[in-house]
Design a protein around this motif. Structure first.
Motif, mmCIF file in Angstrom:
data_model
loop_
_atom_site.group_PDB
_atom_site.id
_atom_site.type_symbol
_atom_site.label_atom_id
_atom_site.label_comp_id
_atom_site.label_asym_id
_atom_site.label_seq_id
_atom_site.Cartn_x
_atom_site.Cartn_y
_atom_site.Cartn_z
ATOM 1 N N GLY A 125 0.338 -1.567 0.215
ATOM 2 C CA GLY A 125 0.210 0.028 -0.104
ATOM 3 C C GLY A 125 0.908 1.084 0.430
ATOM 4 O O GLY A 125 0.725 2.145 -0.941
ATOM 5 N N PRO A 126 2.046 1.305 0.967
ATOM 6 C CA PRO A 126 2.231 2.610 0.972
ATOM 7 C C PRO A 126 2.731 3.720 -0.348
ATOM 8 O O PRO A 126 3.757 2.699 -1.333
ATOM 9 N N VAL A 127 2.694 4.507 -0.403
ATOM 10 C CA VAL A 127 3.764 5.444 -1.312
ATOM 11 C C VAL A 127 4.266 6.322 -0.885
ATOM 12 O O VAL A 127 4.272 6.970 -0.049
ATOM 13 N N ASP A 128 5.070 6.730 -2.224
ATOM 14 C CA ASP A 128 6.610 7.953 -1.493
ATOM 15 C C ASP A 128 6.238 8.852 -2.293
ATOM 16 O O ASP A 128 4.758 9.260 -2.307
ATOM 17 N N ALA A 129 6.395 10.172 -1.909
ATOM 18 C CA ALA A 129 5.970 12.050 -1.939
ATOM 19 C C ALA A 129 5.591 11.519 -3.489
ATOM 20 O O ALA A 129 5.314 12.948 -3.827
ATOM 21 N N GLU A 130 6.324 11.244 -4.818
ATOM 22 C CA GLU A 130 5.697 10.901 -5.925
ATOM 23 C C GLU A 130 5.196 10.693 -6.120
ATOM 24 O O GLU A 130 4.650 10.110 -7.354
ATOM 25 N N GLY A 131 4.271 9.564 -5.445
ATOM 26 C CA GLY A 131 3.092 8.602 -5.464
ATOM 27 C C GLY A 131 3.758 7.409 -5.567
ATOM 28 O O GLY A 131 2.791 6.128 -6.295
ATOM 29 N N LYS A 132 5.166 6.393 -6.129
ATOM 30 C CA LYS A 132 5.459 5.351 -5.957
ATOM 31 C C LYS A 132 5.137 4.554 -5.233
ATOM 32 O O LYS A 132 6.070 4.619 -4.001
ATOM 33 N N ARG A 133 5.174 3.581 -5.110
ATOM 34 C CA ARG A 133 4.744 2.341 -4.411
ATOM 35 C C ARG A 133 5.935 2.045 -3.685
ATOM 36 O O ARG A 133 7.406 1.800 -4.464
ATOM 37 N N LEU A 134 6.777 1.856 -2.524
ATOM 38 C CA LEU A 134 8.026 1.642 -1.804
ATOM 39 C C LEU A 134 7.802 -0.213 -1.684
ATOM 40 O O LEU A 134 9.111 -0.384 -1.736
ATOM 41 N N ASN A 135 6.805 -0.814 -1.712
ATOM 42 C CA ASN A 135 7.186 -2.300 -2.294
ATOM 43 C C ASN A 135 7.072 -2.986 -3.262
ATOM 44 O O ASN A 135 5.334 -3.232 -3.023
ATOM 45 N N PRO A 136 7.305 -2.879 -3.948
ATOM 46 C CA PRO A 136 6.599 -3.041 -5.603
ATOM 47 C C PRO A 136 6.268 -4.792 -5.861
ATOM 48 O O PRO A 136 5.271 -5.225 -6.879
ATOM 49 N N ASP A 137 6.650 -4.765 -4.630
ATOM 50 C CA ASP A 137 6.686 -7.405 -4.946
ATOM 51 C C ASP A 137 5.996 -7.327 -3.749
ATOM 52 O O ASP A 137 5.534 -8.439 -4.479
#
Length: 474
Positions: A303-315
């Motif tokens: 679920g979580p994303v960074d400041a740019e909206g990118k998933r922190l854990n894509p796996d």
């Protein structure tokens, strides 16, 4: 008085069958130990005591047992691949490899600058010709399948350096199947492996060890209260099993020592090194109680994303957040983690129980005043005369009678004085002596390890008498 040093316990441990150097006939392996007949018993007793206290006697904790070798991605997203390291330096003079953060540094400079300035000496040869510190990852690498990890990166795996991550990735599995609401905990006992740069001090620091860990999941904002609660509970657990509070203290880790996931960590320290002159150097960690915040559940979630909206854990395929039905809120729980080593706990219990006592003849006797719950053997049955078949027969019958209720041994390999001394030295709380009078009055002598006082007890009442004295718990 506790043992004067760890070496005293190491010698006793080998002599009496607690701990042996592993593969000793081949020269052993540094910091590798085997637990003998008495060692395996005390380790099992410590684990049983912890599990009963942590799981059976509470209504808010479940148990689990997770794999030692897990998907490599667990260690990528937990941060272990990048951050689980010690600073390593080499001494160019004597070729010793040393942990930079453990070297004596009185310069007031950061360790890197102090080494460069020649202000730090090698503890082995005194040379100041040390290499620049470099990170050394502590995880043991292995491969899964027939292809080497160098040829196929997907074959790379690690022996787990802690049991906690197996709990975090199973958070929702346990929460859903056990139908748990916050706060609740998940406990685990199991082997972990760390490729320590400088292991040593007997079983104090080893590369293969066993952990007792519990992750307690709470609402954000309630974490500090629960952290204080578990610090007190864990301290009381150790003192309740016999550790002298004078040999324990709480150590608040300063910000620069905190792990990357920790908001606050308090160690329960034991006086493992009483022989050291500087009081501050006598203490080291027995158990750590950390506030891990929501770092781990977030790190393993999709679920979580960074400041740019990118998933922190894509796996990850799962969002490990928690939904509170009562408040209709979704959030990541904070985690309070009490974590202790079985091996280090056993060492502390042995050191604290060590006592030297003088017999009536003026002989020095070693007595291990272990808490009865931890003692490897609860009762020893001893015949006063091994050349009397009827006494031996009665003693063996009493041993068989007691065995289902408590760990009991029979011994007739020496005179009664030596038998008593042997049982004192391994921590057996009670000795039962069968003598000539026992054949007539159906009674035996029960001797107390700590006081050496003796009482006469009828055989028919012996089991209940000992269970009461030992305060045995099922």
């Amino acid at each position: 008085m506790p043992a004067p040093n760890i070496e005293t316990i190491a010698q006793l441990a080998k002599r009496r069958g607690f701990v042996f150097p592993s593969a000793e006939i081949y020269g052993g392996l540094a910091s590798s130990w085997d637990y003998g007949p008495l060692g395996v018993e005390i380790c099992n007793n410590v684990k049983r005591a912890w599990w009963r206290w942590m799981v059976y006697e509470r209504d808010d904790i479940e148990g689990i047992d997770t794999a030692i070798i897990m998907n490599r991605l667990v260690w990528k997203y937990s941060g272990h691949e990048d951050t689980f390291s010690d600073p390593l330096v080499d001494c160019r003079a004597c070729k010793s490899r040393l942990r930079a953060d453990k070297l004596e540094n009185h310069s007031g400079l950061p360790i890197e600058q102090a080494i460069a300035a020649g202000a730090v000496k090698c503890p082995n040869c005194g040379s100041t010709d040390l290499t620049e510190p470099r990170p050394f990852n502590l995880m043991f690498r292995t491969q899964v399948g027939p292809v080497a990890a160098e040829d196929d990166p997907s074959a790379l795996a690690y022996l787990r350096p802690e049991t906690a991550q197996g709990i975090f990735v199973n958070f929702l599995n346990v929460q859903r199947t056990a139908r748990r609401k916050l706060p609740f905990g998940i406990a685990q006992i199991g082997k972990s492996f760390r490729n320590e740069v400088t292991p040593g001090n007997f079983i104090f620091r080893t590369r293969e060890f066993e952990q007792m860990e519990m992750e307690y999941f709470v609402r954000p904002g309630e974490d500090e209260r629960w952290h204080d609660y578990w610090i007190e509970q864990c301290f009381n657990w150790y003192t309740g099993l016999g550790l002298d509070p004078k040999n324990l203290r709480l150590y608040e880790q300063p910000p620069e020592e905190l792990a990357h996931y920790s908001k606050r960590t308090v160690d329960i320290q034991y006086r493992f090194f009483p022989e050291r002159e500087q009081e501050e150097k006598q203490w080291d960690e027995l158990m750590g109680i950390a506030n891990r915040t929501d770092f781990d559940l977030r790190a393993h979630s999709k679920g979580p994303v960074d400041a740019e909206g990118k998933r922190l854990n894509p796996d990850s395929t799962e969002d490990l957040s928690y939904f509170d039905e009562a408040t209709r809120e979704r959030f990541y729980p904070y985690v309070i983690e009490p974590a202790a080593g079985v091996n280090r706990s056993v060492l502390a219990f042995l050191m604290d129980a060590y006592t030297e006592k003088e017999s009536e003849r003026g002989e020095k006797r070693i007595v291990l005043r272990l808490h009865p719950e931890l003692a490897p053997i609860k009762v020893a049955v001893l015949p006063l005369a091994k050349n009397k078949p009827e006494i031996v027969r009665m003693a063996k019958e009493i041993k068989r009678m007691l065995q289902p209720a408590m760990r009991t041994v029979y011994d007739d390999t020496a005179g009664i004085g030596k038998l008593y001394a042997r049982q004192d030295e391994i921590g057996t709380p009670y000795c039962v002596t069968v003598d000539h009078q026992s054949l007539e009055d159906e009674a035996v002598t029960v001797r107390d390890r700590d006081t050496w006082q003796q009482v006469r007890v009828k055989v028919a009442e012996l089991t209940e008498h000992l269970k009461k004295r030992l305060n045995l718990k099922c």
